[in-house]
Design a protein around this motif. Structure first.
Motif, PDB file in Angstrom:
ATOM      1  N   ALA A 102     -11.475   1.851   0.524  1.00  0.00           N
ATOM      2  CA  ALA A 102     -10.918   2.685  -0.539  1.00  0.00           C
ATOM      3  C   ALA A 102     -11.164   4.164  -0.261  1.00  0.00           C
ATOM      4  O   ALA A 102     -10.336   5.009  -0.613  1.00  0.00           O
ATOM      5  N   HIS A 134     -10.078   0.009   7.220  1.00  0.00           N
ATOM      6  CA  HIS A 134      -9.853   0.885   6.072  1.00  0.00           C
ATOM      7  C   HIS A 134     -10.609   0.398   4.839  1.00  0.00           C
ATOM      8  O   HIS A 134     -10.683  -0.804   4.577  1.00  0.00           O
ATOM      9  N   MET A 187      -6.411   2.253  -9.641  1.00  0.00           N
ATOM     10  CA  MET A 187      -5.443   1.913  -8.608  1.00  0.00           C
ATOM     11  C   MET A 187      -5.805   0.571  -7.977  1.00  0.00           C
ATOM     12  O   MET A 187      -4.917  -0.182  -7.576  1.00  0.00           O
ATOM     13  N   ASN A 188      -7.087   0.271  -7.893  1.00  0.00           N
ATOM     14  CA  ASN A 188      -7.522  -1.001  -7.324  1.00  0.00           C
ATOM     15  C   ASN A 188      -6.993  -2.169  -8.156  1.00  0.00           C
ATOM     16  O   ASN A 188      -6.573  -3.181  -7.596  1.00  0.00           O
ATOM     17  N   VAL A 226      -8.293   5.943   1.728  1.00  0.00           N
ATOM     18  CA  VAL A 226      -6.939   6.055   1.184  1.00  0.00           C
ATOM     19  C   VAL A 226      -6.973   6.967  -0.042  1.00  0.00           C
ATOM     20  O   VAL A 226      -7.620   6.645  -1.041  1.00  0.00           O
ATOM     21  N   GLU A 227      -6.268   8.084   0.062  1.00  0.00           N
ATOM     22  CA  GLU A 227      -6.249   9.057  -1.034  1.00  0.00           C
ATOM     23  C   GLU A 227      -5.668   8.413  -2.289  1.00  0.00           C
ATOM     24  O   GLU A 227      -4.607   7.785  -2.250  1.00  0.00           O
ATOM     25  N   LEU A 248      -3.370  -2.505  -7.368  1.00  0.00           N
ATOM     26  CA  LEU A 248      -3.236  -3.018  -6.010  1.00  0.00           C
ATOM     27  C   LEU A 248      -3.473  -4.527  -5.969  1.00  0.00           C
ATOM     28  O   LEU A 248      -2.687  -5.275  -5.393  1.00  0.00           O
ATOM     29  N   PHE A 253       0.829  -1.204   0.000  1.00  0.00           N
ATOM     30  CA  PHE A 253       0.000   0.000   0.000  1.00  0.00           C
ATOM     31  C   PHE A 253       0.865   1.256   0.000  1.00  0.00           C
ATOM     32  O   PHE A 253       0.603   2.195  -0.750  1.00  0.00           O
ATOM     33  N   TRP A 267      -7.116   5.988  -4.072  1.00  0.00           N
ATOM     34  CA  TRP A 267      -7.545   4.606  -4.303  1.00  0.00           C
ATOM     35  C   TRP A 267      -8.823   4.630  -5.140  1.00  0.00           C
ATOM     36  O   TRP A 267      -9.920   4.659  -4.638  1.00  0.00           O
ATOM     37  N   ASP A 268      -8.633   4.621  -6.450  1.00  0.00           N
ATOM     38  CA  ASP A 268      -9.757   4.598  -7.369  1.00  0.00           C
ATOM     39  C   ASP A 268      -9.770   3.239  -8.082  1.00  0.00           C
ATOM     40  O   ASP A 268      -9.002   2.344  -7.734  1.00  0.00           O
ATOM     41  N   SER A 269     -10.635   3.102  -9.082  1.00  0.00           N
ATOM     42  CA  SER A 269     -10.784   1.802  -9.739  1.00  0.00           C
ATOM     43  C   SER A 269      -9.508   1.370 -10.458  1.00  0.00           C
ATOM     44  O   SER A 269      -9.156   0.187 -10.440  1.00  0.00           O
ATOM     45  N   PHE A 327       0.647   3.739  -3.189  1.00  0.00           N
ATOM     46  CA  PHE A 327       0.001   5.030  -2.967  1.00  0.00           C
ATOM     47  C   PHE A 327       1.011   6.117  -2.600  1.00  0.00           C
ATOM     48  O   PHE A 327       0.628   7.230  -2.270  1.00  0.00           O
TER      49      PHE A 327
END
Length: 84
Positions: A29, A27, A39-40, A32-33, A43, A12, A35-37, A16
Protein backbone atom coordinates in the motif's frame (compact mmCIF):
# COMPACT_ATOMS: atom_id res chain seq x y z
CA UNK A 1 -0.24 -16.72 -11.31
CA UNK A 2 0.44 -14.43 -14.29
CA UNK A 3 -3.26 -14.53 -15.12
CA UNK A 4 -4.08 -13.22 -11.66
CA UNK A 5 -1.74 -10.25 -12.10
CA UNK A 6 -3.21 -9.61 -15.56
CA UNK A 7 -6.65 -9.44 -13.97
CA UNK A 8 -5.52 -7.41 -10.95
CA UNK A 9 -3.73 -4.68 -12.88
CA UNK A 10 -6.84 -3.17 -14.55
CA UNK A 11 -8.62 -3.16 -11.18
CA UNK A 12 -5.76 -1.23 -9.59
CA UNK A 13 -5.47 1.12 -12.57
CA UNK A 14 -9.16 1.97 -12.55
CA UNK A 15 -9.49 2.34 -8.79
CA UNK A 16 -6.37 4.45 -8.38
CA UNK A 17 -6.97 6.32 -11.67
CA UNK A 18 -3.48 5.55 -12.97
CA UNK A 19 -3.26 3.99 -16.42
CA UNK A 20 0.50 3.47 -16.00
CA UNK A 21 0.29 1.58 -12.70
CA UNK A 22 2.11 -1.75 -12.86
CA UNK A 23 1.40 -4.20 -10.05
CA UNK A 24 4.22 -6.43 -8.87
CA UNK A 25 4.38 -9.04 -6.13
CA UNK A 26 6.53 -6.72 -4.02
CA UNK A 27 4.16 -3.72 -4.11
CA UNK A 28 2.53 -2.70 -0.85
CA UNK A 29 0.00 0.00 0.00
CA UNK A 30 2.91 2.37 0.66
CA UNK A 31 3.98 2.02 -2.98
CA UNK A 32 0.66 3.11 -4.48
CA UNK A 33 -0.39 6.74 -4.13
CA UNK A 34 -3.84 7.02 -2.56
CA UNK A 35 -3.97 3.49 -1.16
CA UNK A 36 -5.37 4.20 2.28
CA UNK A 37 -7.77 2.23 4.49
CA UNK A 38 -10.88 3.47 2.67
CA UNK A 39 -9.38 2.67 -0.71
CA UNK A 40 -8.38 -0.75 0.61
CA UNK A 41 -12.04 -1.55 1.32
CA UNK A 42 -13.02 -0.55 -2.23
CA UNK A 43 -10.09 -2.50 -3.66
CA UNK A 44 -10.95 -5.70 -1.79
CA UNK A 45 -14.61 -5.44 -2.82
CA UNK A 46 -13.63 -4.92 -6.46
CA UNK A 47 -11.27 -7.89 -6.34
CA UNK A 48 -13.89 -10.09 -4.67
CA UNK A 49 -16.37 -9.26 -7.44
CA UNK A 50 -13.83 -9.76 -10.23
CA UNK A 51 -12.59 -13.13 -8.97
CA UNK A 52 -15.87 -14.28 -7.36
CA UNK A 53 -14.17 -14.91 -4.01
CA UNK A 54 -14.78 -13.62 -0.49
CA UNK A 55 -12.05 -12.54 1.90
CA UNK A 56 -12.44 -12.67 5.66
CA UNK A 57 -11.34 -9.67 7.71
CA UNK A 58 -8.43 -11.69 9.11
CA UNK A 59 -7.28 -12.66 5.61
CA UNK A 60 -7.29 -9.02 4.52
CA UNK A 61 -5.49 -7.91 7.68
CA UNK A 62 -2.76 -10.51 7.15
CA UNK A 63 -1.87 -9.32 3.63
CA UNK A 64 1.44 -7.49 3.37
CA UNK A 65 1.94 -7.23 -0.38
CA UNK A 66 0.25 -7.69 -3.72
CA UNK A 67 2.15 -10.97 -4.02
CA UNK A 68 0.47 -12.25 -0.86
CA UNK A 69 -2.89 -11.06 -2.22
CA UNK A 70 -2.33 -12.89 -5.50
CA UNK A 71 -1.30 -16.06 -3.65
CA UNK A 72 -4.45 -15.87 -1.51
CA UNK A 73 -6.61 -15.44 -4.61
CA UNK A 74 -4.89 -18.42 -6.25
CA UNK A 75 -5.49 -20.62 -3.17
CA UNK A 76 -9.16 -19.60 -3.07
CA UNK A 77 -9.63 -20.28 -6.78
CA UNK A 78 -7.91 -23.65 -6.46
CA UNK A 79 -10.20 -24.60 -3.57
CA UNK A 80 -13.27 -23.57 -5.52
CA UNK A 81 -12.26 -25.47 -8.65
CA UNK A 82 -14.26 -28.61 -9.39
CA UNK A 83 -12.48 -31.71 -8.22
CA UNK A 84 -10.33 -29.96 -5.63
Amino acid sequence: MDEIYERLEPIFRELFDDDDLIVTPQHTAKDVEGWDSMMNVQLMLSIERAFKVHFSASQIASLGSIGELAALIQRMLDQAAPGS
